[in-house]
Design an enzyme around this catalytic site. Structure first.
Site, PDB file in Angstrom:
ATOM      1  N   GLU A   8     -13.223  25.760   3.722  1.00 34.71           N
ATOM      2  CA  GLU A   8     -11.844  25.445   4.103  1.00 34.71           C
ATOM      3  C   GLU A   8     -10.926  25.779   2.925  1.00 34.71           C
ATOM      4  OE1 GLU A   8     -10.401  21.321   4.337  1.00 34.71           O
ATOM      5  OE2 GLU A   8      -9.561  21.813   6.289  1.00 34.71           O
ATOM      6  N   CYS A  15      -5.408  20.966   9.466  1.00 35.02           N
ATOM      7  CA  CYS A  15      -6.868  20.792   9.513  1.00 35.02           C
ATOM      8  C   CYS A  15      -7.531  21.592  10.627  1.00 35.02           C
ATOM      9  CB  CYS A  15      -7.196  19.316   9.665  1.00 35.02           C
ATOM     10  SG  CYS A  15      -6.330  18.557  11.043  1.00 35.02           S
ATOM     11  N   PRO A  30      -0.514   6.063   1.799  1.00 34.86           N
ATOM     12  CA  PRO A  30      -0.251   7.493   1.981  1.00 34.86           C
ATOM     13  C   PRO A  30      -0.837   8.276   0.821  1.00 34.86           C
ATOM     14  CG  PRO A  30       1.752   6.347   1.265  1.00 34.86           C
ATOM     15  CD  PRO A  30       0.674   5.313   1.365  1.00 34.86           C
ATOM     16  N   SER A  31      -0.879   9.591   0.960  1.00 34.06           N
ATOM     17  CA  SER A  31      -1.300  10.431  -0.166  1.00 34.06           C
ATOM     18  C   SER A  31      -0.311  10.250  -1.310  1.00 34.06           C
ATOM     19  CB  SER A  31      -1.315  11.899   0.270  1.00 34.06           C
ATOM     20  OG  SER A  31      -1.394  12.730  -0.873  1.00 34.06           O
ATOM     21  N   GLU A  63     -11.123  11.564   9.959  1.00 33.11           N
ATOM     22  CA  GLU A  63     -10.462  12.801  10.412  1.00 33.11           C
ATOM     23  C   GLU A  63     -10.482  13.758   9.235  1.00 33.11           C
ATOM     24  OE1 GLU A  63      -9.420  13.476  13.417  1.00 33.11           O
ATOM     25  OE2 GLU A  63      -9.702  11.496  14.284  1.00 33.11           O
ATOM     26  N   GLU A  94     -10.173  15.221   3.063  1.00 34.28           N
ATOM     27  CA  GLU A  94     -11.245  16.218   2.907  1.00 34.28           C
ATOM     28  C   GLU A  94     -12.606  15.643   3.257  1.00 34.28           C
ATOM     29  OE1 GLU A  94     -11.201  17.700  -1.033  1.00 34.28           O
ATOM     30  OE2 GLU A  94      -9.229  18.624  -0.800  1.00 34.28           O
ATOM     31  N   GLY A 101     -11.880  17.795   7.394  1.00 34.55           N
ATOM     32  CA  GLY A 101     -11.493  19.200   7.368  1.00 34.55           C
ATOM     33  C   GLY A 101     -12.201  20.058   8.409  1.00 34.55           C
ATOM     34  N   GLU A 125      -8.828  10.042  17.201  1.00 31.63           N
ATOM     35  CA  GLU A 125      -7.473   9.513  17.204  1.00 31.63           C
ATOM     36  C   GLU A 125      -6.810   9.972  18.504  1.00 31.63           C
ATOM     37  OE1 GLU A 125      -5.707  10.670  13.361  1.00 31.63           O
ATOM     38  OE2 GLU A 125      -6.046   8.598  12.743  1.00 31.63           O
ATOM     39  N   TRP A 168      -1.755  14.626   2.859  1.00 34.57           N
ATOM     40  CA  TRP A 168      -0.363  14.958   2.523  1.00 34.57           C
ATOM     41  C   TRP A 168       0.280  15.976   3.461  1.00 34.57           C
ATOM     42  CZ3 TRP A 168      -1.247  19.988   2.003  1.00 34.57           C
ATOM     43  CH2 TRP A 168      -2.399  20.432   1.355  1.00 34.57           C
ATOM     44  N   ASN A 169      -0.444  16.509   4.435  1.00 32.08           N
ATOM     45  CA  ASN A 169       0.154  17.611   5.197  1.00 32.08           C
ATOM     46  C   ASN A 169       1.120  17.146   6.284  1.00 32.08           C
ATOM     47  OD1 ASN A 169      -2.028  16.598   6.617  1.00 32.08           O
ATOM     48  ND2 ASN A 169      -2.595  18.576   7.485  1.00 32.08           N
TER      49      ASN A 169
HETATM   50  P1  NAD Z   1      -8.037  14.181   0.097  1.00 28.99           P
HETATM   51  O1  NAD Z   1      -9.376  13.886   0.630  1.00 28.99           O
HETATM   52  O2  NAD Z   1      -7.925  14.744  -1.273  1.00 28.99           O
HETATM   53  O3  NAD Z   1      -7.135  12.855   0.065  1.00 28.99           O
HETATM   54  C1  NAD Z   1      -6.894  12.101   1.241  1.00 28.99           C
HETATM   55  C2  NAD Z   1      -6.538  10.687   0.869  1.00 28.99           C
HETATM   56  O4  NAD Z   1      -7.676  10.050   0.292  1.00 28.99           O
HETATM   57  C3  NAD Z   1      -5.423  10.544  -0.154  1.00 28.99           C
HETATM   58  O5  NAD Z   1      -4.596   9.478   0.233  1.00 28.99           O
HETATM   59  C4  NAD Z   1      -6.176  10.222  -1.433  1.00 28.99           C
HETATM   60  O6  NAD Z   1      -5.418   9.488  -2.365  1.00 28.99           O
HETATM   61  C5  NAD Z   1      -7.306   9.393  -0.897  1.00 28.99           C
HETATM   62  N1  NAD Z   1      -8.513   9.334  -1.725  1.00 28.99           N
HETATM   63  C6  NAD Z   1      -8.945  10.224  -2.658  1.00 28.99           C
HETATM   64  N2  NAD Z   1     -10.141   9.829  -3.139  1.00 28.99           N
HETATM   65  C7  NAD Z   1     -10.479   8.673  -2.507  1.00 28.99           C
HETATM   66  C8  NAD Z   1     -11.590   7.793  -2.564  1.00 28.99           C
HETATM   67  N3  NAD Z   1     -12.623   8.027  -3.389  1.00 28.99           N
HETATM   68  N4  NAD Z   1     -11.608   6.710  -1.763  1.00 28.99           N
HETATM   69  C9  NAD Z   1     -10.594   6.471  -0.900  1.00 28.99           C
HETATM   70  N5  NAD Z   1      -9.505   7.261  -0.819  1.00 28.99           N
HETATM   71  C10 NAD Z   1      -9.451   8.356  -1.603  1.00 28.99           C
HETATM   72  O7  NAD Z   1      -7.328  15.113   1.169  1.00 28.99           O
HETATM   73  P2  NAD Z   1      -5.906  15.812   1.057  1.00 28.99           P
HETATM   74  O8  NAD Z   1      -6.010  16.903   0.027  1.00 28.99           O
HETATM   75  O9  NAD Z   1      -4.849  14.773   0.917  1.00 28.99           O
HETATM   76  O10 NAD Z   1      -5.718  16.446   2.501  1.00 28.99           O
HETATM   77  C11 NAD Z   1      -6.222  17.691   2.880  1.00 28.99           C
HETATM   78  C12 NAD Z   1      -7.495  17.537   3.681  1.00 28.99           C
HETATM   79  O11 NAD Z   1      -7.267  16.677   4.782  1.00 28.99           O
HETATM   80  C13 NAD Z   1      -8.006  18.826   4.278  1.00 28.99           C
HETATM   81  O12 NAD Z   1      -9.388  18.898   4.112  1.00 28.99           O
HETATM   82  C14 NAD Z   1      -7.676  18.697   5.753  1.00 28.99           C
HETATM   83  O13 NAD Z   1      -8.487  19.450   6.605  1.00 28.99           O
HETATM   84  C15 NAD Z   1      -7.810  17.236   5.969  1.00 28.99           C
HETATM   85  N6  NAD Z   1      -7.035  16.791   7.132  1.00 28.99           N
HETATM   86  C16 NAD Z   1      -7.702  16.436   8.281  1.00 28.99           C
HETATM   87  C17 NAD Z   1      -6.991  16.035   9.407  1.00 28.99           C
HETATM   88  C18 NAD Z   1      -7.693  15.654  10.696  1.00 28.99           C
HETATM   89  O14 NAD Z   1      -7.058  15.021  11.530  1.00 28.99           O
HETATM   90  N7  NAD Z   1      -8.938  15.993  10.893  1.00 28.99           N
HETATM   91  C19 NAD Z   1      -5.598  15.989   9.366  1.00 28.99           C
HETATM   92  C20 NAD Z   1      -4.954  16.349   8.188  1.00 28.99           C
HETATM   93  C21 NAD Z   1      -5.694  16.741   7.075  1.00 28.99           C
END
Ligand code: NAD
Length: 487
Positions: free
Chosen positions: A384, A282, A175-176, A248, A227, A250, A461, A150-151
């Site tokens: 994190e 991230c 999307p989130s 991609e 995450e 955390g 990416e 979602w960021n």
């Molecule tokens: P999250 O893991 O909670 O959710 C990410 C996505 O996964 C959402 O669309 C969610 O609906 C989906 N999801 C949740 N459970 C799932 C499952 N069991 N199977 C498949 N999909 C599922 O992460 P978040 O809170 O949306 O985002 C924050 C995290 O993302 C932080 O840890 C951050 O570091 C990371 N992040 C990483 C990058 C990168 O490029 N490395 C970029 C942005 C954010």
């Protein structure tokens, strides 16, 4: 007042679900519901697969140049609608307009433009083997899935669709559930630009819809941003059908500030790498290791600038440079980490509290927070937080600083500030991280591959290599001589 209800975007248009299930999306800066979204039920999921199959058949039959032209048209539309799209990102995420206006849409468009340019240049190989020869073709994978965080909602949708579509695949993007609108707008833009229906589909929902994408036998690859814990579930689930994965995830990235560094520049990097997008990035350098000779100078300037230069409030106000965290839950989680920092003995240099700005009193704001006198074993130094919380630590020996910086299961990013060119490279080469900066922090141009070491990710990416991650190599052996057979 009634709020709009958005449906899933399948086969070039909105598709009503059959379950009637919806979810609400709030503006994090106001705590108000701004719209509802229909969940992708089984009916929508099946339609998404059928639509992607048709989309893939049409799209993959086009030449890379034809695909490139269409994608470049989408890039033009993205840029032309910058302000409209940036506003959507501000209302969905709570981030400041002054960021979204110049970063979110632009960096998304840049990546689609980059891969649109690259796709026609992708070539196979040919090699003689005696009088026979073989050649290779780079073929698309088929239907790919993208799952976003979602960021940076629109940017993530662009970073996944750019290479996927340029290589000739169809994409089903989820999307989130916190920020679903940007991807829908991207889907509309793709259609307007001439991308055939079914090539880019948007399904909406939370974990269950994501799980379905990771399980479906019809999907060849899943590219996930989120995450570490969720990433592990996605990889485990994708293993059931041996899908290709890009992860991609955390980070808990270190920034090393040596005693010959330009301290003001290092403070700028530390503030950008902890407070930009209210800390929800991230690659943030949430562990700042400062050489003991410049420690006091560093934290004095950091405290002054943090207390004087941060403006929290209505994120649509162009003066505001600190927005609201994504949700009440996340806000409470970040505040919980701050409490832990205090209870585990770190010194609170500044911040440490929730904010209620006059222009956005109901938003989920947290003051930019700096802890000093941190030790490596503290929870705030190890986990994190994904909020505006920085931990500052002291070091006096280069090797020791490197060892401590690497003492984590994460490895997304790292940075070094020093004027000694040899030390800069020597240190950065030893840091276990996929994205590194020297005398800089946070820039991520389309040309540069990004991704994590250790548990911060799998694959990359952006950059040239990413196109390969969206294609598979077919080898074709051509017999020019008679077959010799013992049979
Ligand atoms: P999250 O893991 O909670 O959710 C990410 C996505 O996964 C959402 O669309 C969610 O609906 C989906 N999801 C949740 N459970 C799932 C499952 N069991 N199977 C498949 N999909 C599922 O992460 P978040 O809170 O949306 O985002 C924050 C995290 O993302 C932080 O840890 C951050 O570091 C990371 N992040 C990483 C990058 C990168 O490029 N490395 C970029 C942005 C954010």
């Amino acid at each position: 007042m009634t709020t709009p209800v958005y449906q899933n975007f399948i086969n070039g248009h909105f598709l009503k679900n059959q379950s009637g299930e919806t979810f609400a999306v709030k503006n994090p800066a106001t705590d108000e519901v701004i719209y509802h979204v229909e969940v992708a039920d089984a009916f929508v999921q099946n339609a998404a697969i059928e639509s992607a199959k048709q989309g893939f058949a049409t799209w993959s039959a086009m030449t890379p140049i034809e695909r490139s032209r269409i994608l470049l048209k989408a890039v033009e539309l993205l840029r032309a609608r910058n302000d409209e799209l940036a506003k959507i990102e501000v209302l969905d995420t709570g981030k400041p307009w002054q960021e979204a206006e110049c970063v979110d849409v632009q960096t998304g468009a840049d990546v689609i433009e980059y891969f649109a340019g690259l796709a026609p240049a992708q070539v196979g190989q040919q090699q003689m083997v005696g009088e026979d020869f073989y050649y290779t073709r780079k073929e698309p994978l088929g239907i790919c899935a993208g799952i976003g965080a979602w960021n940076y909602p629109l940017q993530i949708a662009c970073w996944k669709s750019g290479p996927a579509l340029a290589a000739g695949n169809a994409l089903i993007f989820k999307p989130s559930e916190e920020t679903p609108l940007g991807a829908i707008k991207l889907a509309e833009i793709f259609i307007e630009a001439g991308v055939p229906a079914g090539v880019f589909n948007v399904v909406q929902g939370a974990a269950e819809v994501g799980q379905w994408l990771t399980q479906s036998d019809d999907i060849e690859k899943v590219s996930f941003t989120g995450e570490v814990g969720t990433g592990k579930k996605v990889v485990a689930s994708a293993a059931g059908s041996l899908k290709d994965v890009t992860m991609e995830l955390g980070g808990k990235s270190p920034l090393l500030v040596f005693d010959d560094a330009d301290i003001s520049q290092a403070v700028s990097a530390a503030m950008l790498g902890n407070f930009y997008t209210q800390g929800e990035i991230c690659t943030n350098c949430t562990r700042i290791y400062v050489h003991k000779n410049v420690y006091q100078q560093f934290i004095d300037e950091l405290k002054t600038r943090t207390e004087q230069n941060i403006i929290a409030g209505d994120p649509m106000n162009p003066e505001v440079n600190l927005g609201a965290l994504i949700s009440k839950n996340h806000h409470d989680l970040v505040m919980g980490y701050i409490d832990k920092g205090i209870s585990e003995g770190a010194t609170l240099l500044t911040g440490g509290k929730a904010l209620k700005p006059d222009s956005a009193p109901n938003g989920y704001f947290v003051a930019p927070t700096v802890f000093t006198d941190c030790t490596d074993d503290m929870t705030i130094v190890k986990e994190e937080i994904f909020g505006p919380v920085m931990s500052v630590l002291v070091f006096d020996d280069e090797d020791d600083a490197i060892r401590r910086a690497n003492d984590t299961h994460l490895g997304l990013a790292a940075g070094v500030f020093t004027k000694d060119i040899k030390r800069a490279h020597r240190v950065i080469h030893q840091l276990q991280a996929g994205i590194c900066w020297i005398n800089s922090y946070g820039n991520s141009p389309a040309e540069m591959p990004v991704g994590g070491y250790k548990q911060s990710g799998i694959g990359r990416e952006n950059g040239i290599e990413t196109l390969d991650h969206y294609t598979q190599t077919k080898s074709i052996y051509v017999g020019m001589t008679d077959i010799e057979s013992p049979f």
